[in-house]
Motif scaffolding. Structure first.
Motif, PDB file in Angstrom:
ATOM      1  N   VAL A  35       6.474  -3.346   2.611  1.00 34.43           N
ATOM      2  CA  VAL A  35       6.220  -2.968   1.213  1.00 34.43           C
ATOM      3  C   VAL A  35       7.398  -3.387   0.334  1.00 34.43           C
ATOM      4  CG1 VAL A  35       5.894  -1.021  -0.358  1.00 34.43           C
ATOM      5  CG2 VAL A  35       4.677  -1.075   1.800  1.00 34.43           C
ATOM      6  N   LEU A  89      -0.449  -1.398   0.751  1.00 30.12           N
ATOM      7  CA  LEU A  89       0.489  -1.683  -0.345  1.00 30.12           C
ATOM      8  C   LEU A  89       1.274  -2.961  -0.084  1.00 30.12           C
ATOM      9  CD1 LEU A  89       1.923   1.848  -1.159  1.00 30.12           C
ATOM     10  CD2 LEU A  89       0.577   0.392  -2.665  1.00 30.12           C
ATOM     11  N   THR A  93       1.001  -6.213  -2.549  1.00 30.56           N
ATOM     12  CA  THR A  93       2.133  -6.756  -3.296  1.00 30.56           C
ATOM     13  C   THR A  93       2.461  -8.176  -2.856  1.00 30.56           C
ATOM     14  OG1 THR A  93       3.673  -5.666  -1.775  1.00 30.56           O
ATOM     15  CG2 THR A  93       3.188  -4.531  -3.851  1.00 30.56           C
TER      16      THR A  93
END
Length: 107
Positions: A35, A89, A93
């Motif tokens: 992440v 996540l 991203t």
């Protein structure tokens, strides 16, 4: 004390096992790093600064993102939820960063 809890009293969580704690630790390190890596790549693309400033700012913010991901790994309701939320996540991203790299602000 009876087997059922009285209304308004929270039930206790089941005891965590060693494997559950180990899985959360690995999620905090590995998925949290994933992440933070994606957040760094994304922030380097979108921050409105010079290139050197973007890289430094994104790198410093990645430590806060990794810390938040590690906190979530231990605060998630289940171990599986900690893993899939952090991996989702990270994939999101990274996909944003690498998919739209051509549209980035490049002063």
């Amino acid at each position: 004390m009876s087997a059922t809890a009285a209304p308004g009293i929270a039930r206790r969580r089941p005891a965590t096992t060693r494997w559950g704690v180990a899985a959360r630790v690995v999620a905090a390190f590995v998925a949290g790093y994933f992440v933070a890596w994606g957040a760094t790549a994304f922030l380097v693309l979108v921050l409105p600064m010079g290139r050197a400033d973007r890289v430094v700012t994104a790198s410093l913010l990645s430590f806060a993102v990794w810390c938040a991901a590690a906190l979530y790994a231990f605060g998630a309701r289940t171990t599986w939820r900690a893993w899939w939320v952090l991996l989702a996540l990270g994939v999101g991203t990274n996909a944003l960063a690498y998919g739209f790299a051509g549209l980035a602000a490049r002063p």
